[in-house]
Design a protein around this motif. Sequence first.
Motif, short mmCIF file in Angstrom:
data_model
loop_
_atom_site.label_atom_id
_atom_site.label_comp_id
_atom_site.label_asym_id
_atom_site.label_seq_id
_atom_site.Cartn_x
_atom_site.Cartn_y
_atom_site.Cartn_z
N PHE A 308 30.59 -50.73 -34.03
CA PHE A 308 29.67 -51.86 -34.14
C PHE A 308 30.49 -53.12 -34.44
CE2 PHE A 308 27.29 -48.10 -35.08
CZ PHE A 308 26.01 -48.32 -34.61
N VAL A 309 30.02 -54.24 -33.90
CA VAL A 309 30.66 -55.53 -34.17
C VAL A 309 29.57 -56.49 -34.63
CG1 VAL A 309 32.02 -57.44 -33.23
CG2 VAL A 309 32.38 -55.11 -32.36
N ILE A 310 29.76 -57.11 -35.78
CA ILE A 310 28.79 -58.08 -36.27
C ILE A 310 29.32 -59.49 -36.01
CG2 ILE A 310 29.67 -57.95 -38.66
CD1 ILE A 310 26.71 -58.51 -39.53
N ALA A 311 28.53 -60.26 -35.26
CA ALA A 311 28.90 -61.62 -34.89
C ALA A 311 27.67 -62.52 -35.03
CB ALA A 311 29.43 -61.65 -33.46
N THR A 312 27.03 -62.43 -36.19
CA THR A 312 25.76 -63.11 -36.41
C THR A 312 25.90 -64.53 -36.93
OG1 THR A 312 25.70 -61.93 -38.52
CG2 THR A 312 24.39 -61.02 -36.73
N GLY A 313 27.13 -65.02 -37.08
CA GLY A 313 27.34 -66.40 -37.47
C GLY A 313 27.24 -66.62 -38.97
N SER A 314 27.29 -67.89 -39.34
CA SER A 314 27.26 -68.26 -40.75
C SER A 314 25.84 -68.67 -41.15
CB SER A 314 28.26 -69.39 -41.00
OG SER A 314 28.39 -69.69 -42.37
N PHE A 315 25.72 -69.65 -42.03
CA PHE A 315 24.42 -70.04 -42.55
C PHE A 315 23.48 -70.57 -41.47
CE2 PHE A 315 27.40 -70.47 -46.11
CZ PHE A 315 26.76 -69.71 -47.07
N MET A 316 24.02 -71.32 -40.52
CA MET A 316 23.20 -71.94 -39.48
C MET A 316 22.44 -70.90 -38.67
SD MET A 316 24.45 -74.40 -36.36
CE MET A 316 23.33 -74.92 -35.06
N ASN A 317 23.08 -69.76 -38.43
CA ASN A 317 22.48 -68.73 -37.58
C ASN A 317 21.78 -67.63 -38.37
OD1 ASN A 317 25.27 -69.69 -36.39
ND2 ASN A 317 23.92 -69.32 -34.66
N GLY A 318 21.85 -67.69 -39.69
CA GLY A 318 21.25 -66.64 -40.50
C GLY A 318 22.14 -65.44 -40.73
N GLY A 319 23.42 -65.54 -40.33
CA GLY A 319 24.35 -64.45 -40.59
C GLY A 319 24.68 -64.32 -42.06
N LEU A 320 24.57 -65.45 -42.78
CA LEU A 320 24.72 -65.49 -44.23
C LEU A 320 23.49 -66.16 -44.81
CD1 LEU A 320 28.43 -66.68 -44.61
CD2 LEU A 320 27.59 -64.33 -44.78
N LEU A 321 23.02 -65.66 -45.94
CA LEU A 321 21.88 -66.25 -46.63
C LEU A 321 22.27 -66.56 -48.06
CD1 LEU A 321 19.04 -63.83 -45.43
CD2 LEU A 321 19.68 -66.03 -44.42
N SER A 322 21.82 -67.71 -48.55
CA SER A 322 22.14 -68.09 -49.93
C SER A 322 20.88 -68.23 -50.76
CB SER A 322 22.91 -69.42 -49.95
OG SER A 322 22.09 -70.47 -49.47
N SER A 323 21.03 -67.98 -52.05
CA SER A 323 19.95 -68.17 -53.02
C SER A 323 20.60 -68.47 -54.36
CB SER A 323 19.07 -66.90 -53.11
OG SER A 323 19.81 -65.86 -53.73
N ALA A 324 19.78 -68.65 -55.36
CA ALA A 324 20.31 -68.92 -56.69
C ALA A 324 21.14 -67.74 -57.20
CB ALA A 324 19.17 -69.22 -57.65
N ASP A 325 20.90 -66.56 -56.63
CA ASP A 325 21.61 -65.36 -57.09
C ASP A 325 22.96 -65.16 -56.40
OD1 ASP A 325 19.49 -64.67 -58.81
OD2 ASP A 325 18.41 -63.76 -57.14
N GLY A 326 23.20 -65.89 -55.30
CA GLY A 326 24.47 -65.72 -54.61
C GLY A 326 24.31 -65.82 -53.10
N VAL A 327 25.35 -65.38 -52.39
CA VAL A 327 25.37 -65.40 -50.93
C VAL A 327 25.44 -63.96 -50.44
CG1 VAL A 327 26.58 -66.21 -48.87
CG2 VAL A 327 26.56 -67.62 -50.94
N VAL A 328 24.58 -63.63 -49.47
CA VAL A 328 24.53 -62.25 -48.98
C VAL A 328 24.60 -62.21 -47.46
CG1 VAL A 328 23.15 -61.47 -50.94
CG2 VAL A 328 21.99 -62.24 -48.86
N GLU A 329 25.06 -61.07 -46.96
CA GLU A 329 24.99 -60.76 -45.53
C GLU A 329 23.79 -59.82 -45.40
OE1 GLU A 329 24.69 -58.67 -42.31
OE2 GLU A 329 25.76 -57.49 -43.84
N PRO A 330 22.73 -60.22 -44.66
CA PRO A 330 21.44 -59.54 -44.78
C PRO A 330 21.26 -58.21 -44.05
CG PRO A 330 21.27 -61.38 -43.26
CD PRO A 330 22.64 -61.44 -43.83
#
Length: 412
Positions: A308-330
């Motif tokens: 498997f290859v994950i290429a979902t991008g950064s914050f703009m694409n939703g590959g990373l999500l941020s909240s007050a608790d931190g940054v996650v890969e969903p």
Amino acid sequence: MKYDVIVIGGGLSAIMCGIALAANGKNVALMVKGQSKLNFSSGSIDLLGFDEQGNEVLHPLEAIGQLSASHPYSKIGVANVAHNAAMTPVILSGAGLNFYGDSSCNHYRMTPMGILRPSWLTLDDYVTTDDATSLPWRKVALVNIHGFLDFSANFIAAAMTRLGCECRMCDIKLGTVDKLTSHPTVMRSTAVAKLMQNDGVLNDLARKVRSNMGDAEMVVLPAVFGLDGDDTAAKIAHQVKAPVKFVSTLPPSIAGSCLLSKLRKLFIKNGGTFLLGSMVKNGRIEDNRVVSIEAKNFPDQEIVAENFVIATGSFMNGGLLSSADGVVEPIFGLDVDYAGHQGEWSKECVFDAQPYMEFGVAIDSEFHAIKDGKVIENLYAIGSILSGHNSLKLADDTGVAVMTALQVARQV
């Protein structure tokens, strides 16, 4: 549903990886959630425009050797970057895309605001120069289409004048396009480009440019042509009796859309499976391997692959999500490299290098993703989801996308 490789994502990194894998006989599926940010790109591919001290880079392959160990290029290695860079134009040419540029030395492309930016590869029909202090023409006719606001003709004219050109501005009124001006929200590059696919509209434009261009030796137009990938520049040049070049408009980008469309066609031609609208919800991991993934539009099917290859991008694409608790890969819950305290994620001045730009998933030296401190043996991460570099400040976003994609494809 079973494949040799599943690539999660539909941007430049995902599709280049898919093309390389499919060309080498792998049964590959691209699981694409929606639109790619390629639709907002200039159509250029930038290997490395600036170093980590902010200095402009003339010879990117030499400068790559001086980058920090956290940069994706450092994990690939200079020799492998050079190999992948040599393969890139071959793949692009196979998709019917012709680019100007060489990885040994950057050239300059003109941005929609008239700024010259260092670049590695730029579509052949676009304004480029090898000299940051001048353009290769003396007299230029800069043409805009009346009512089209996403082309900053005044900025571009001022830039061309500073670069030694005598710039004649032409505002061409076309009746067909004029109908769009009553609805400013639809007067965008994609809408204009669709009209320009009509030979009658294109011929009308060419006639009016010819009658207004004077003795210009080069005609420069906004990049609202070639939506169907044909050789529009040559068609216009034949009628106006002068060479024609384009400058990218503000997004959405016709150059980026054309690049995406042609690469998708090459992927499918190579035998790849393109699954548009396939939002991957989660993945099942056992014994440090991805066993299967689950997609929203395939609720009753187990989707499995050897790799498997994950290429979902950064914050703009939703590959990373941020909240007050931190940054996650969903999707998989992968480990993410980021500053621990939210106050450290950004700086007050918008023009400063923002720390969050360097956040991304943690990987080992071979681009295997890491979860809970353990390497996932059959899961790779590529493109802008990776940590360790500021793509905005280094002008390396598309370069990292392509280099990591081809590197992982070779490893798989």
